[in-house]
Design an enzyme around this catalytic site. Structure first.
Site, mmCIF file in Angstrom:
data_model
loop_
_atom_site.group_PDB
_atom_site.id
_atom_site.type_symbol
_atom_site.label_atom_id
_atom_site.label_comp_id
_atom_site.label_asym_id
_atom_site.label_seq_id
_atom_site.Cartn_x
_atom_site.Cartn_y
_atom_site.Cartn_z
ATOM 1 N N SER A 1 -37.300 -0.514 -91.254
ATOM 2 C CA SER A 1 -38.303 -1.217 -90.456
ATOM 3 C C SER A 1 -39.616 -0.458 -90.500
ATOM 4 C CB SER A 1 -37.846 -1.319 -88.995
ATOM 5 O OG SER A 1 -38.080 -0.101 -88.301
ATOM 6 N N ASP A 2 -40.709 -1.147 -90.228
ATOM 7 C CA ASP A 2 -41.954 -0.440 -89.960
ATOM 8 C C ASP A 2 -41.818 0.212 -88.586
ATOM 9 O OD1 ASP A 2 -44.530 0.533 -90.236
ATOM 10 O OD2 ASP A 2 -45.355 -1.383 -90.875
#
Length: 558
Positions: free
Chosen positions: A285-286
Site C-alpha cells: 500500500s501507499d
C-alpha cells in the site's frame, strides 16, 4: 472476489525448492502476532536508538528509514535492527535522487532530470550507483521507479518524481532503473497504481482520481505497468487513487464505490492488477496515514481492507499497537480471512527469499560503507550525468552566456530551496558561485526597494522540487518580493532577466513573458554548479524537455 493463490515458483519470485521450503517453514513457525507484524513496514525517523526500541517490540516485516547525517549511527541502527529481527527484515527507502539521495551517498539527478538527459545508459549507471550505495546501508527495497505520467502541469505531487509526460520515455527509463536496482539486490517498486498525473491534487491530502477511459488507460498506464511486470518488477505500490472507468465497466451503478481508493479496492488490486495484468509479485500500500485514504473511510474500517482487498503490506502506522489490534479483530470476525492473511505473509516472505535474505548475508559495516559511499568513480559518473541535465527552454533576449563585464551587478530574487522535511527553506549556493565568477550579487530581501538602474541582471532562482502535502506549486510573487508593488513589477523591460527553476518545471505558467528561462529539475549543489557552468558558456545546455514547459501557452514561447 476470487483470491489468487500464491505461486512463488512463478515470476517475479522464481524461487527454487530450497527458498520455498524456507518460506513455508518460516510461516509455520510464526505465531499469529508475529505474522501480523510481517504485514507492516514501519517508518523510522529521528534518533536511531529510540526507533530501535519500538522495532524490537513490534518485530515488523520491514522499516523505512529517514536518514540523519551521522553515518556511524545509521549503520549501527541497521545492524541492530537486522540482528534483533526474528525474520530477516526488509529495509526500504524512496530512492528518487536529488534531495532524496542518501545524505552520505552520491548526489544524483532525480527522474525528471534523467528524463531530460534521455540516455538510458546514464539512467542505468545512476540507478546502479543508487542501488549499490543503498545496499551498503542495508537497504534492499526501493519504492521506485515512479511511472506516473506528468500530464496535469499543476500536479505538484508528480512534478520532478516522474520521467515526464511521454509514455515511451517513461517506459525506457523506468525499465532501466528496474533492471539496475534488481541486479544489485534491491527490489524495485512501480508506483502509483493505477496511475497518477491527470489529477492536479495530492493524494497525501485527498483521494485523487484517474479520469481516463479504459482504452486511454490501456494505451498509457496499462502499457507502462504491463512492461514493468514483463520485466520482472518485484512490487507494485497500490495508491489512494480511484479509477472510476474500470469500476463502472463492471458495475455501471457503482456510485461511491467507483471512487474507492485502489489501495482498498479488490477490483483494482485483484481483478485488474493480478488477473488481467498477471502480476504475481508483492503489492504494498501507499503510506496509510495519508489523507487520500483517511478521507474515504476510518482506519477501523480500512486497515484490514488493505489486506483483504489485495495489498500484502501495510505501509506505516502512527500507532502500531492499535493497528495490530485492528488486524487481530478483523481475523477474529472473519472480515479478513485467514487464507488471504497468510497469502499476504507468504508473498512478503517470498520477496525476502527472492532477495536472498533466507541465506547468511553480511551486515552493514561502517568501514566498508565509508569506502564505498560517494567514491571518486561514482561522483565522476554522477557529475557527468548532472552536467547534461540543465535545459535551456528559451532565451529570447540573447542573454547567454553571462559575462561579468556586461552583467556585473546581479539582483537575485529567491524563496530558497524548499524541502518537505526541512523546517525552513535553505539558501541557494548560486549567489556565492556567481561571486566567485566575478559578479557583484545582491540578494533581495522581502520588502526591500531596489532601483532597476542599479543592476545589470535580474536573476530569479526557484527551488521547489516535488513536495508532499502541497496541492500546487506556483510563483508567489507577493511572498517573493514582500510587497504589493513588488508582486506586480516585471523588470525584464528595463534589465536583462533570467529565471532558473531548480525543481518544478512549469513556472512559465506564472511568468510566461520572462525572456530567458531554464529548467534544472533538482536543487542539490552539484546541479547548481552545473547550471552556473552552462550560464558561463563553459558547458552547453544539453537537456531536452521531458514535459511541456510552456504549459500549452503560446505566448510563453516568445
Amino acid at each position: 472476489m476470487t483470491v489468487i493463490d500464491v505461486d512463488l515458483r512463478k515470476a517475479p519470485f522464481s524461487l527454487d525448492d530450497e527458498a520455498i521450503g524456507w518460506v513455508e517453514a518460516t510461516l509455520s513457525d510464526l505465531t499469529q502476532d508475529e505474522k501480523i507484524g510481517q504485514l507492516f513496514v514501519l517508518i523510522a525517523m529521528g534518533d536511531p536508538g529510540a526507533a530501535i526500541a519500538d522495532l524490537k517490540r513490534f518485530q515488523p516485516g520491514g522499516v523505512t528509514r529517514f536518514y540523519g547525517p551521522d553515518l556511524a549511527a545509521e549503520i549501527a541502527f541497521a545492524r541492530e535492527f537486522i540482528s534483533s529481527s526474528k525474520v530477516p527484515p526488509l529495509l526500504s527507502a524512496d530512492l528518487e535522487g536529488s534531495r532524496m539521495s542518501l545524505p552520505f551517498g552520491t548526489p544524483v539527478p532525480n527522474p525528471l532530470g534523467l528524463a531530460a538527459v534521455d540516455d538510458v545508459q546514464a539512467t542505468s549507471a545512476i540507478s546502479s550507483i543508487m542501488a549499490r550505495e543503498a545496499r551498503e546501508m542495508g537497504l534492499n527495497w526501493s519504492f521506485t521507479p515512479v511511472i506516473d505520467i506528468n500530464k496535469a502541469f499543476r500536479s505538484a505531487i508528480v512534478g520532478t518524481r516522474s520521467y515526464g509526460s511521454e509514455v515511451d520515455r517513461i517506459e525506457r527509463h523506468a525499465l532501466a532503473q528496474i533492471a539496475a536496482f534488481q541486479a544489485e539486490g534491491v527490489a524495485a517498486t512501480v508506483k502509483h497504481w493505477p496511475g497518477e498525473g491527470y489529477d492536479d491534487r495530492d493524494q497525501h491530502l485527498v483521494t485523487t482520481i484517474n479520469p481516463l477511459s479504459i482504452e486511454d488507460w490501456e494505451a498509457s498506464f496499462g502499457k507502462l505497468y504491463r512492461a514493468a511486470i514483463d520485466a520482472g518488477v518485484l512490487s507494485v505500490m497500490s495508491a489512494h487513487i480511484a479509477f472510476p472507468a474500470f469500476i463502472r465497466s463492471l458495475d455501471p451503478d457503482a456510485g461511491l464505490e467507483a471512487y474507492r481508493p485502489a489501495s482498498i479496492s479488490a477490483v483494482l488490486n485483484q481483478t485488474l492488477l493480478r488477473e488481467r495484468l498477471g502480476f504475481n509479485g508483492l503489492i504494498v500500500s501507499d503510506a496509510t496515514p495519508m489523507g487520500g485514504l483517511g478521507a474515504f473511510s476510518s482506519r477501523d474500517t480500512h486497515l484490514a481492507e488493505l489486506i483483504a482487498n489485495g495489498c500484502d503490506v501495510i505501509l506505516f502506522a502512527d500507532h502500531p499497537e492499535e493497528d495490530f489490534a485492528r488486524i487481530r479483530k478483523a481475523l477474529a470476525s472473519g472480515a479478513l480471512s485467514q487464507q488471504r492473511f497468510e497469502d499476504a505473509v507468504r508473498r512478503i516472505l517470498g520477496l525476502k527469499a527472492r532477495l536472498g535474505l533466507h541465506k547468511p548475508y553480511p551486515l552493514p559495516d561502517l568501514d566498508r560503507a565509508r569506502a564505498n559511499l560517494a567514491t571518486r568513480q561514482s561522483l565522476a559518473t554522477a557529475s557527468h550525468a548532472t552536467a547534461r541535465v540543465p535545459t535551456l527552454v528559451k532565451d529570447t533576449q540573447n542573454l547567454l552566456p553571462l559575462d561579468p563585464a556586461r552583467h556585473r551587478r546581479v539582483l537575485v530574487y529567491s524563496g530558497g530551496v524548499v524541502h518537505p522535511l526541512a523546517p525552513a527553506p535553505m539558501p541557494f549556493a548560486v549567489p556565492d558561485m556567481l561571486r566567485a565568477e566575478g559578479f557583484e550579487v545582491t540578494v533581495h530581501a522581502p520588502g526591500q526597494h531596489l532601483e532597476p538602474k542599479d543592476f545589470d541582471l535580474v536573476l530569479y532562482l526557484f527551488g521547489d522540487e516535488t513536495l508532499l502535502t502541497r496541492s500546487n506549486i506556483f510563483i508567489d510573487w507577493m511572498k517573493l518580493t514582500g510587497s504589493l508593488g513588488g508582486a506586480m513589477t516585471r523588470p525584464w523591460h528595463d534589465v536583462p532577466t533570467l529565471m532558473v527553476s531548480f525543481g518544478y518545471p512549469y513556472l512559465l505558467y506564472d511568468a510566461p513573458r520572462v525572456p530567458t528561462y531554464i529548467n534544472a529539475y533538482g536543487t542539490y549543489d552539484a546541479m547548481q554548479q552545473a547550471v552556473v557552468e552552462a550560464l558561463m558558456g563553459r558547458k552547453a545546455f544539453e537537456g531536452s524537455s521531458p514535459v511541456d514547459p510552456f504549459c500549452g501557452l503560446e505566448d510563453a514561447r516568445y
